[in-house]
Write a protein that holds these residues in place. Structure first.
Motif, PDB file in Angstrom:
ATOM      1  N   GLU A   1      40.851  40.319  24.117  1.00 16.95           N
ATOM      2  CA  GLU A   1      40.458  39.953  25.307  1.00 16.95           C
ATOM      3  C   GLU A   1      39.808  40.951  26.165  1.00 16.95           C
ATOM      4  N   ARG A   2      40.554  42.282  25.799  1.00 13.95           N
ATOM      5  CA  ARG A   2      40.027  43.215  26.718  1.00 13.95           C
ATOM      6  C   ARG A   2      38.755  43.850  26.249  1.00 13.95           C
ATOM      7  N   TRP A   3      38.159  43.620  25.047  1.00 16.15           N
ATOM      8  CA  TRP A   3      37.218  44.308  24.499  1.00 16.15           C
ATOM      9  C   TRP A   3      35.966  43.356  25.005  1.00 16.15           C
TER      10      TRP A   3
ATOM     11  N   GLU B   1      33.086  43.183  32.261  1.00 15.79           N
ATOM     12  CA  GLU B   1      34.065  42.277  32.047  1.00 15.79           C
ATOM     13  C   GLU B   1      35.318  43.359  31.183  1.00 15.79           C
ATOM     14  N   ASP B   2      35.108  44.654  31.210  1.00 15.25           N
ATOM     15  CA  ASP B   2      36.052  45.596  30.289  1.00 15.25           C
ATOM     16  C   ASP B   2      37.353  45.284  31.021  1.00 15.25           C
ATOM     17  N   GLY B   3      38.297  45.000  30.117  1.00 17.64           N
ATOM     18  CA  GLY B   3      39.595  44.963  30.420  1.00 17.64           C
ATOM     19  C   GLY B   3      40.543  46.100  30.042  1.00 17.64           C
ATOM     20  N   SER B   4      39.758  46.916  29.379  1.00 19.91           N
ATOM     21  CA  SER B   4      40.491  48.416  28.745  1.00 19.91           C
ATOM     22  C   SER B   4      40.127  49.620  29.811  1.00 19.91           C
ATOM     23  N   THR B   5      38.836  49.725  30.315  1.00 20.93           N
ATOM     24  CA  THR B   5      38.521  50.752  31.124  1.00 20.93           C
ATOM     25  C   THR B   5      37.396  49.907  32.235  1.00 20.93           C
ATOM     26  N   PRO B   6      38.348  49.294  33.283  1.00 21.15           N
ATOM     27  CA  PRO B   6      37.510  48.638  34.174  1.00 21.15           C
ATOM     28  C   PRO B   6      36.415  49.365  34.710  1.00 21.15           C
TER      29      PRO B   6
ATOM     30  N   LYS C   1      28.236  40.968  32.126  1.00 23.08           N
ATOM     31  CA  LYS C   1      28.361  39.987  31.068  1.00 23.08           C
ATOM     32  C   LYS C   1      28.744  40.801  29.900  1.00 23.08           C
ATOM     33  N   ALA C   2      29.366  41.874  30.131  1.00 27.87           N
ATOM     34  CA  ALA C   2      29.907  42.916  28.863  1.00 27.87           C
ATOM     35  C   ALA C   2      31.262  43.039  29.100  1.00 27.87           C
ATOM     36  N   GLY C   3      32.049  43.328  27.971  1.00 29.43           N
ATOM     37  CA  GLY C   3      33.275  44.141  27.963  1.00 29.43           C
ATOM     38  C   GLY C   3      33.352  45.487  27.596  1.00 29.43           C
ATOM     39  N   HIS C   4      34.534  45.939  26.899  1.00 29.70           N
ATOM     40  CA  HIS C   4      34.459  47.180  26.590  1.00 29.70           C
ATOM     41  C   HIS C   4      33.668  47.807  25.395  1.00 29.70           C
ATOM     42  N   LEU C   5      32.849  46.853  24.860  1.00 29.64           N
ATOM     43  CA  LEU C   5      31.874  47.574  23.778  1.00 29.64           C
ATOM     44  C   LEU C   5      30.693  46.744  24.027  1.00 29.64           C
ATOM     45  N   PRO C   6      29.955  47.337  25.118  1.00 22.89           N
ATOM     46  CA  PRO C   6      28.711  46.645  25.691  1.00 22.89           C
ATOM     47  C   PRO C   6      27.563  46.926  24.539  1.00 22.89           C
TER      48      PRO C   6
END
Length: 262
Positions: free
Chosen positions: A151-153, A209-214, A235-240
């Motif tokens: 969810e964070r990634w 959307e990064d939940g680890s390092t906003p 539209k990307a999280g922790h691993l864009p």
């Protein structure tokens, strides 16, 4: 694939591209191995000498007894680049890899001429937060963190695709000792003061959307370095580099051109 044996640790690394080209070095995140960069590599310019490696306790590198310090992770990168006779590289670090980049730049400016700090910070989380995560892993294995980590990634849209299972599997199959060791290294790291003294071209990348390092946390670190530039990938999280590889590569390629590396 190659192994560099430094006695206390054996580091798995891979070389791609032009053996005589300018060096581009990648360091990946907690819970991943060098395959993290597979989606981006085909989109990079020809003529680069690309170096990837698995940090200690991850992938095919050895897993010395923990806990690890950030200093040991930085030293591993330093020794690998010396072993490969690397000078004036551009170093791309994501998450804990970005912490390694900061530490290496402080220690060995001869090795790094510019860096990309992706989805990272000078300080990530709190010791109590990391202690809770490590306790959960000791009790239930890495699997205990997998759902919350996905969810964070990743963005919600990516989590609804079958590809998310690839990254979940990669995470839970990392060596537990190595995962715990690197958690300890992150927990004990605060680079605000040393990073604020850096003076080298720096690109910061964050995922919306990064939940680890906003993004605000990433920007705060990038702003410590005068003349740095911050980019947000939507539209990307922790691993864009996984979710939006084309956009990620476009930013990298522009930075390579701006710094005269290609």
């Amino acid at each position: 694939m190659h192994i560099a044996d430094f006695g206390d640790v054996q580091i798995h690394y891979r070389l791609d591209g032009d053996p005589d080209g300018p060096h581009l070095v990648f360091a990946n995140s907690l819970g991943t191995d060098m395959r993290l960069w597979d989606p981006v590599l085909p989109l990079l310019p020809k003529g680069l000498r690309i170096i990837r490696y698995d940090k200690r306790g991850h992938g095919l590198s050895s897993q010395p007894d923990g806990p690890y310090s950030m200093g040991s992770l930085v030293r591993d990168a330093e020794r690998l680049l010396d072993f490969l006779e690397v000078r004036d590289c551009i170093f791309v670090g994501l998450s804990i890899g970005g912490m390694i980049a900061q530490g290496l730049a402080v220690k060995r400016m001869d090795q790094i001429r510019a860096m990309v700090l992706s989805n990272t910070a000078a300080k990530m989380g709190t010791p109590s937060m990391w202690a809770d995560r490590m306790a959960a892993v000791r009790t239930g294995g890495i699997e205990a963190l997998a759902e919350a980590t996905m969810e964070r990634w990743f963005s919600k849209a990516f989590r609804e695709t079958p590809d998310v299972e690839l990254w979940r599997n990669m995470m839970v199959r990392q060596p537990v000792q190595g995962y715990l060791g690197c958690c300890s290294a992150i927990s004990g790291t605060d680079f605000y003061t040393p990073t604020s003294g850096l003076r080298l071209p720096t690109l910061g990348i964050a995922g919306s959307e990064d939940g680890s390092t906003p993004p605000d946390l990433v920007r705060e670190t990038i702003d410590l370095i005068p003349g740095s530039r911050f980019e947000l990938i939507r539209k990307a999280g922790h691993l864009p580099c996984v979710e939006r590889p084309e956009v990620y590569a476009e930013l990298l390629n522009a930075f390579l051109r701006e710094t005269g590396h290609i």
